[in-house]
Design an enzyme around this catalytic site. Structure first.
Site, PDB file in Angstrom:
ATOM      1  N   ASN A 127       0.972  -1.045  -0.230  1.00 30.18           N
ATOM      2  CA  ASN A 127      -0.140   0.344   0.310  1.00 30.18           C
ATOM      3  C   ASN A 127       0.947   1.376  -0.247  1.00 30.18           C
ATOM      4  O   ASN A 127       0.659   2.086   0.708  1.00 30.18           O
ATOM      5  CB  ASN A 127      -0.638   0.533   1.245  1.00 30.18           C
ATOM      6  N   ARG A 132       8.480   6.481  -2.470  1.00 30.71           N
ATOM      7  CA  ARG A 132       8.639   6.316  -1.772  1.00 30.71           C
ATOM      8  C   ARG A 132       9.240   5.375  -0.870  1.00 30.71           C
ATOM      9  O   ARG A 132       9.903   5.440   0.150  1.00 30.71           O
ATOM     10  CB  ARG A 132       7.118   6.703  -0.172  1.00 30.71           C
ATOM     11  N   ARG A 181       4.342   0.121   8.767  1.00 31.17           N
ATOM     12  CA  ARG A 181       4.480  -1.606   8.427  1.00 31.17           C
ATOM     13  C   ARG A 181       5.761  -1.803   9.219  1.00 31.17           C
ATOM     14  O   ARG A 181       6.103  -2.321   9.210  1.00 31.17           O
ATOM     15  CB  ARG A 181       4.984  -0.971   7.017  1.00 31.17           C
ATOM     16  N   LYS A 226       0.296 -11.701  -1.982  1.00 24.96           N
ATOM     17  CA  LYS A 226       1.658 -10.495  -3.337  1.00 24.96           C
ATOM     18  C   LYS A 226       2.851 -10.574  -2.589  1.00 24.96           C
ATOM     19  O   LYS A 226       3.223 -10.449  -3.899  1.00 24.96           O
ATOM     20  CB  LYS A 226       0.588  -9.381  -3.015  1.00 24.96           C
ATOM     21  N   PRO A 243       2.718 -11.568  -9.025  1.00 27.83           N
ATOM     22  CA  PRO A 243       2.218 -11.464  -8.457  1.00 27.83           C
ATOM     23  C   PRO A 243       0.824 -10.466  -9.273  1.00 27.83           C
ATOM     24  O   PRO A 243       1.395  -9.911 -10.055  1.00 27.83           O
ATOM     25  CB  PRO A 243       3.474 -10.215  -7.840  1.00 27.83           C
ATOM     26  N   ASP A 245      -1.244  -7.336  -7.907  1.00 27.96           N
ATOM     27  CA  ASP A 245      -1.351  -5.995  -6.882  1.00 27.96           C
ATOM     28  C   ASP A 245      -1.747  -5.329  -8.113  1.00 27.96           C
ATOM     29  O   ASP A 245      -2.577  -5.330  -9.444  1.00 27.96           O
ATOM     30  CB  ASP A 245       0.137  -5.187  -7.718  1.00 27.96           C
TER      31      ASP A 245
END
Length: 297
Positions: A127, A132, A181, A226, A243, A245
């Site tokens: 997310n 970043r 996280r 994922k 994966p 996403d």
DNA sequence: GCCCAGGAGAAGG
DNA sequence: CCTTCTCATGGG
């Protein structure tokens, strides 16, 4: 494979299906930065190097690396022993969508990255957006990582080891701005230490099915379907791992007509049509949609 | 202010 | 088993 040592680096001849922009800017790695001359500098396995590719002469140049390190690290890291030409041909057959995706990212190679680093990176990736993610990981390395020495006028740092991170606190991680996280990362690090680092390494060895590998990876805090697929694909050579996403969902719904949120149908489609090369196919699709120019009207 | 990003864990059915 | 809500942070 012919390797020539020029003193402070090496050149490898007859390298094909290779493009630094495609490799370093397809979302599989977060520690490489583009230089003004088009080359990329980064760090892996504790070595800071610069990578350039001469498309006309098919020469790969790795600066600040030895021929010994090439055999030990870089040959495998860049997956140079795999025939991507044959894989692309097979994927493109009878699939115009894939043919166009391959044309946009024809020089992609699936890196064989460090397992621990990949686990850390993709826990942080959830997310989150790629610029970043890169900042978070760079900050984590600078705050808590180990120095890999001076190169190109600056210091380079590896990520902190599982042991270091397992002993760290949320306050230690606060400067890295990992958000929620951070606690996932500490929890995962503590599990890696508790079960022994070898366990994570062992997962990469042949003998397990990809499904078994994914299930094991999902036992770490912050690792779901994922993220597990990314770790298996980008650090354990599981090129059949696909994966899914938000971007792949967009591609699969737009280009293959699968309902936007039907992850199961997408996985089934990939297994049937891309098969053992699902992960490589996924990277071509991901590269194309994340680099397509916005249509101006 | 809103929506979004390489999603996953927790809570509630 | 499934669906929905929540979780920091920064950019557009």
């Amino acid at each position: 494979m012919i390797v020539r040592d020029y003193g402070n680096g090496i050149k490898i001849e007859d390298v094909t299906d290779f493009h630094v922009d495609h490799i370093f800017d397809c979302g599989q790695c977060f520690r490489w930065e583009k230089n003004e001359d088009g080359s990329y500098s980064g760090i892996a396995y504790g070595r800071a190097v610069t990578v350039a590719y001469d498309d006309a002469r098919h020469i790969l140049q790795i600066d600040h690396a030895s021929a010994k390190d090439f055999e030990l690290i870089w040959k495998h890291y860049f997956d140079l022993e795999r025939d991507y030409g044959a894989i692309k041909e097979q994927l493109a057959a009878d699939d115009p969508v894939m043919r166009r995706a391959i044309a946009s990212g024809s020089g992609i190679r699936i890196l064989n990255q460090e397992k621990w680093e990949t686990l850390v990176s993709f826990i942080i990736s959830q997310n989150n957006n790629i610029p970043r993610i890169k900042k978070c990981i760079a900050s984590l390395a600078e705050q808590l990582g180990e120095s890999a020495g001076l190169y190109r006028g600056r210091m380079w740092y590896s990520l902190p080891s599982p042991e270091v991170l397992a002993k760290a606190t949320l306050a230690d991680l606060a400067p890295c701005r990992l958000g929620y996280r951070a606690k996932y990362l500490l929890e995962a690090a503590r599990q890696v230490v508790a079960e022994g680092k070898e366990h994570l390494e062992t997962l990469g060895e042949p003998g397990f099915s990809t499904e078994e590998v994914l299930e094991q990876l999902r036992s770490y805090c912050g690792v779901g379907p994922k993220v597990a697929s990314c770790i298996a694909l980008f650090s354990m050579g599981r090129i059949d791992s696909f994966p899914i996403d938000t971007w792949v969902k967009k591609v699969m719904s737009q280009m293959y007509g699968i309902r936007e949120h039907d992850v199961q149908a997408m996985a089934a489609y990939a297994a049937q049509h891309f098969g053992e090369y699902g992960g490589i196919a996924q990277q071509y699709l991901f590269y194309e949609i994340t680099h397509q120019k916005p249509v101006d009207k």
